[in-house]
Design a protein around this motif. Structure first.
Motif, short mmCIF file in Angstrom:
data_model
loop_
_atom_site.label_atom_id
_atom_site.label_comp_id
_atom_site.label_asym_id
_atom_site.label_seq_id
_atom_site.Cartn_x
_atom_site.Cartn_y
_atom_site.Cartn_z
N ARG A 92 -0.36 4.20 -3.81
CA ARG A 92 0.28 3.00 -4.18
C ARG A 92 1.74 3.85 -3.85
N ARG A 97 -1.34 -2.39 -1.91
CA ARG A 97 -1.58 -3.43 -3.06
C ARG A 97 -3.62 -4.28 -2.88
N ASP A 153 -0.12 -1.88 -6.36
CA ASP A 153 -1.64 -1.71 -7.46
C ASP A 153 -3.01 -0.84 -7.22
#
Length: 291
Positions: A92, A97, A153
């Motif tokens: 992250r 992502r 994320d």
């Protein structure tokens, strides 16, 4: 899905060429040096000194020893799988992502990049490729500017790829094909510069990673057909159950990547010879034959 990307294709993706079907990938620089020679990043992990001098624009450095491996303990081998929380935080921080493409590269050998590729796949990321030939093959721009990408994320889902433990590796050597990715000298037991005992897991087949790449461009993979022929000569086809180990679980990832280029799935034994040989109850074979 492709597992490697050429420097030319990556350059197209990074510049947003209309001919490129990909969105610009997240770039990870995983050049590997002993931890003691690296400098702090400010995030609790070291950084390769060459990274500060020159890296692909936008690439974030990730350290193999502290972020792509866990702490060494009794019976773990030299590069245990990382704690998913530590690995996830590192990814992250680098801007990784879920669902967004990632390209990893190292100095050119390919071992560290393959380790990062395998770990991301093991942790559930489905769109990861290795820059074929690494930094040594890159002819595009370089920079010393350290990027600060937005927080990614990505949340690891460990177990998205299977792994072998010592018992599983021993069994696979009997029922399928277990490849030893170390040098032939170490496999045969002629030398052992690192681990307690020289030799190999009984039943394993010698398959040095150096034979995965070309002589003209060291670090660049041989064509898929040539790799398939190499593994066919070792008794492997698309239906063979295949496992791979090395000294500590790093170069074995390179072998698994080469097998993937050839269209063959394989399973990693993360503990590898450093774990196997540390247990005096485990049998050891020497010589050129699987034993």
């Amino acid at each position: 899905m492709a597992v490697i990307v050429s420097p030319t294709q990556l350059a197209r993706e990074l510049t947003g060429s209309p001919s490129s079907p990909h969105t610009p990938p997240t770039l990870l620089d995983v050049r590997w040096e002993p931890t003691g020679s690296l400098r702090p990043q400010g995030h609790g992990s070291p950084r390769h000194p060459g990274y500060d001098a020159a890296h692909l624009p936008g690439a974030v450095y990730v350290d193999l020893d502290t972020e792509l491996a866990g702490p060494v303990g009794e019976g773990t081998g030299r590069h245990p799988l990382p704690d998913p929380k530590v690995f996830g935080a590192a990814m992250r921080r680098a801007g990784v992502r879920q669902g967004h493409p990632v390209v990893v590269y190292d100095g050119g050998l390919g071992w560290a990049a393959a380790r990062a590729w395998w770990l991301l796949r093991w942790a559930g990321h489905e769109d990861v490729r290795v820059l074929d030939g690494g930094l040594a093959a890159w002819e595009g721009p370089l920079t010393g500017e350290v990027p600060r990408p937005p927080e990614g994320d990505f949340t690891p889902r460990p177990g998205s790829l299977p792994v072998l433990d010592a018992d599983g590796a021993a069994a696979l050597a009997r029922t399928g094909v277990l490849l030893d990715a170390r040098s032939g000298e170490r496999y045969r037991g002629e030398v052992e510069p690192i681990d307690r005992v020289a030799g190999h897991i009984p039943g394993a087949v010698s398959a040095p990673t150096t034979e995965n790449t070309t002589e003209s461009a060291p670090g660049a993979f041989r064509p898929a057909a040539a790799l398939a022929a190499r593994f066919a000569a070792l008794g492997i086809d698309a239906d063979t159950e295949v496992g791979v180990y090395c000294g500590s679980g790093v170069s074995a990832a390179h072998e698994i990547l080469a097998l993937a280029v050839a269209g063959i799935d394989a399973v990693l034994y993360p503990g590898s010879w450093s774990q196997w040989s540390a247990d005096p109850s485990r049998p050891v074979a020497t010589g050129p034959e699987p034993g």
